[in-house]
Write an enzyme that holds these catalytic residues in place. Sequence first.
Site, PDB file in Angstrom:
ATOM      1  N   ARG A  50      -8.866 -34.524  52.008  1.00 54.23           N
ATOM      2  CA  ARG A  50      -9.989 -33.843  52.694  1.00 54.23           C
ATOM      3  C   ARG A  50     -10.998 -34.883  53.195  1.00 54.23           C
ATOM      4  O   ARG A  50     -11.596 -34.732  54.254  1.00 54.23           O
ATOM      5  CB  ARG A  50     -10.648 -32.814  51.764  1.00 54.23           C
ATOM      6  CG  ARG A  50      -9.833 -31.540  51.601  1.00 54.23           C
ATOM      7  CD  ARG A  50     -10.668 -30.409  51.020  1.00 54.23           C
ATOM      8  NE  ARG A  50     -11.154 -30.701  49.691  1.00 54.23           N
ATOM      9  CZ  ARG A  50     -10.487 -30.473  48.561  1.00 54.23           C
ATOM     10  NH1 ARG A  50      -9.280 -29.929  48.602  1.00 54.23           N
ATOM     11  NH2 ARG A  50     -11.015 -30.764  47.389  1.00 54.23           N
ATOM     12  N   GLU A 182     -25.706 -17.392  61.051  1.00 55.04           N
ATOM     13  CA  GLU A 182     -24.420 -17.106  61.700  1.00 55.04           C
ATOM     14  C   GLU A 182     -23.866 -15.740  61.270  1.00 55.04           C
ATOM     15  O   GLU A 182     -23.112 -15.648  60.302  1.00 55.04           O
ATOM     16  CB  GLU A 182     -23.395 -18.204  61.363  1.00 55.04           C
ATOM     17  CG  GLU A 182     -22.037 -17.984  62.020  1.00 55.04           C
ATOM     18  CD  GLU A 182     -20.981 -19.015  61.604  1.00 55.04           C
ATOM     19  OE1 GLU A 182     -21.212 -19.769  60.646  1.00 55.04           O
ATOM     20  OE2 GLU A 182     -19.926 -19.042  62.238  1.00 55.04           O
ATOM     21  N   LYS A 224     -26.388 -18.631  65.437  1.00 57.87           N
ATOM     22  CA  LYS A 224     -24.990 -18.981  65.752  1.00 57.87           C
ATOM     23  C   LYS A 224     -24.228 -17.679  65.906  1.00 57.87           C
ATOM     24  O   LYS A 224     -24.097 -16.908  64.951  1.00 57.87           O
ATOM     25  CB  LYS A 224     -24.404 -19.841  64.634  1.00 57.87           C
ATOM     26  CG  LYS A 224     -22.936 -20.191  64.846  1.00 57.87           C
ATOM     27  CD  LYS A 224     -22.500 -21.391  64.017  1.00 57.87           C
ATOM     28  CE  LYS A 224     -21.005 -21.610  64.132  1.00 57.87           C
ATOM     29  NZ  LYS A 224     -20.569 -22.887  63.593  1.00 57.87           N
TER      30      LYS A 224
HETATM   31  C1  5MM Z   1     -15.693 -24.334  59.688  1.00 60.11           C
HETATM   32  O1  5MM Z   1     -15.622 -23.027  59.188  1.00 60.11           O
HETATM   33  C2  5MM Z   1     -16.886 -22.615  58.699  1.00 60.11           C
HETATM   34  C3  5MM Z   1     -16.821 -22.258  57.243  1.00 60.11           C
HETATM   35  O2  5MM Z   1     -15.899 -21.250  57.012  1.00 60.11           O
HETATM   36  P1  5MM Z   1     -15.534 -20.827  55.490  1.00 60.11           P
HETATM   37  O3  5MM Z   1     -16.796 -20.509  54.787  1.00 60.11           O
HETATM   38  O4  5MM Z   1     -14.618 -19.628  55.652  1.00 60.11           O
HETATM   39  O5  5MM Z   1     -14.788 -21.971  54.884  1.00 60.11           O
HETATM   40  C4  5MM Z   1     -17.403 -21.472  59.565  1.00 60.11           C
HETATM   41  O6  5MM Z   1     -18.630 -20.997  59.101  1.00 60.11           O
HETATM   42  C5  5MM Z   1     -17.621 -21.973  60.970  1.00 60.11           C
HETATM   43  O7  5MM Z   1     -18.852 -22.596  61.068  1.00 60.11           O
HETATM   44  C6  5MM Z   1     -17.637 -20.839  61.959  1.00 60.11           C
HETATM   45  O8  5MM Z   1     -16.783 -19.806  61.612  1.00 60.11           O
HETATM   46  C7  5MM Z   1     -17.293 -21.373  63.315  1.00 60.11           C
HETATM   47  O9  5MM Z   1     -16.006 -21.891  63.290  1.00 60.11           O
HETATM   48  P2  5MM Z   1     -15.038 -21.553  64.502  1.00 60.11           P
HETATM   49  O10 5MM Z   1     -13.711 -22.122  64.066  1.00 60.11           O
HETATM   50  O11 5MM Z   1     -15.054 -20.076  64.614  1.00 60.11           O
HETATM   51  O12 5MM Z   1     -15.630 -22.225  65.712  1.00 60.11           O
END
Ligand code: 5MM
Length: 337
Positions: A50, A182, A224
């Site tokens: 990671r 978000e 967001k």
């Molecule tokens: C990177 O993914 C973020 C964290 O997700 P998890 O809490 O499920 O691990 C997520 O918040 C991300 O910032 C948003 O969903 C935007 O990511 P995308 O892939 O939709 O651009």
Amino acid sequence: MLCLKNMTDIAHNARALMAPGKGILAADESIHTADKRLSEFGVDSTVEMRKKYRELFLDAPGIEQYLSGVILFAETFAQSGEGGKTFPVSLAERNVAPGIKVDEGTEPFAENPDELITKGLLTLPERLKEFTERGAVFTKWRAVVRIDGERLPTSAGIVENVKRLANYARVAQEAGLVPILEPEVLLEGRHSRMRSREVVQETLGALFSVLEEHSVDRSGIILKTSMVLSGNKSGKIDTPEEVADDTLSALLSAVPKDTAGIVFLSGGQTPDQATENLSAILSLAHEKNAPWPLTFSFARALQQEALSVWKGDPEQVSLAREVFLERLKKVSLALAH
Ligand code: 5MM
């Protein structure tokens, strides 16, 4: 009440995150999501892999040309990259603001277990204090809103999620950090674009009314949001013009004009779709004289192509970084109108 100096700094940092031509990389996948992303490409998700995955993006030379900030996950915040410095320190040295995801995932909603409510408020003040001391400039909290016909989301589910978002925003500003809020309306489902617009509008309307009740200063928050899109199982691929029309109309009706900025998530669109839709939204926003700055905060749409080149192979790092920089350039060009 927040002291004026604090609020001036927060508003200043929010404006800096919305710098023209730049956006925010969401590199804040929780361990579970990172596992999923890495296993797609046959990479074992160990702590060390990671870290390599984060280095691929965060240590890529030249990202500062396109990124005003990066959202990090707690594990990454404490790790060091190729130069031996912690990721937040090496980002800040390149004028890229380090941010931290502080929600702790979701739990089923007590009133309707088909809906998910984001948790993490209990220990939030202590965690924010610690991350501020360690260099965080901004922070992020994600709520998920699932559409299932007219059945979901329920108003009660939306209200519970936006109340927690507002609480989080208030506590983040008290800690001196810019909160990114978000409320992600998911792409998964058979719903129409019209239904997506309705849900985005209802969610944002509820959010901004609760933010007002909590006296959150909008000059120091970033929203967001999802783009307004037909569900991924609807059989419909929207044109960029359709996406731009409906996204802008939802935002113009629900987001107050003094909000510091709006950033878009990619939500599972392909990198090209997300980039083309972003470009159409920005172009229409320019035409309509939209009151807030707009930019991207993609995770998958920025990282996917580079991951498919890297696949955990150290010899592919430099090619994967070229691919990443190429996508960043395209996305940043989509902002110019
Ligand atoms: C990177 O993914 C973020 C964290 O997700 P998890 O809490 O499920 O691990 C997520 O918040 C991300 O910032 C948003 O969903 C935007 O990511 P995308 O892939 O939709 O651009």
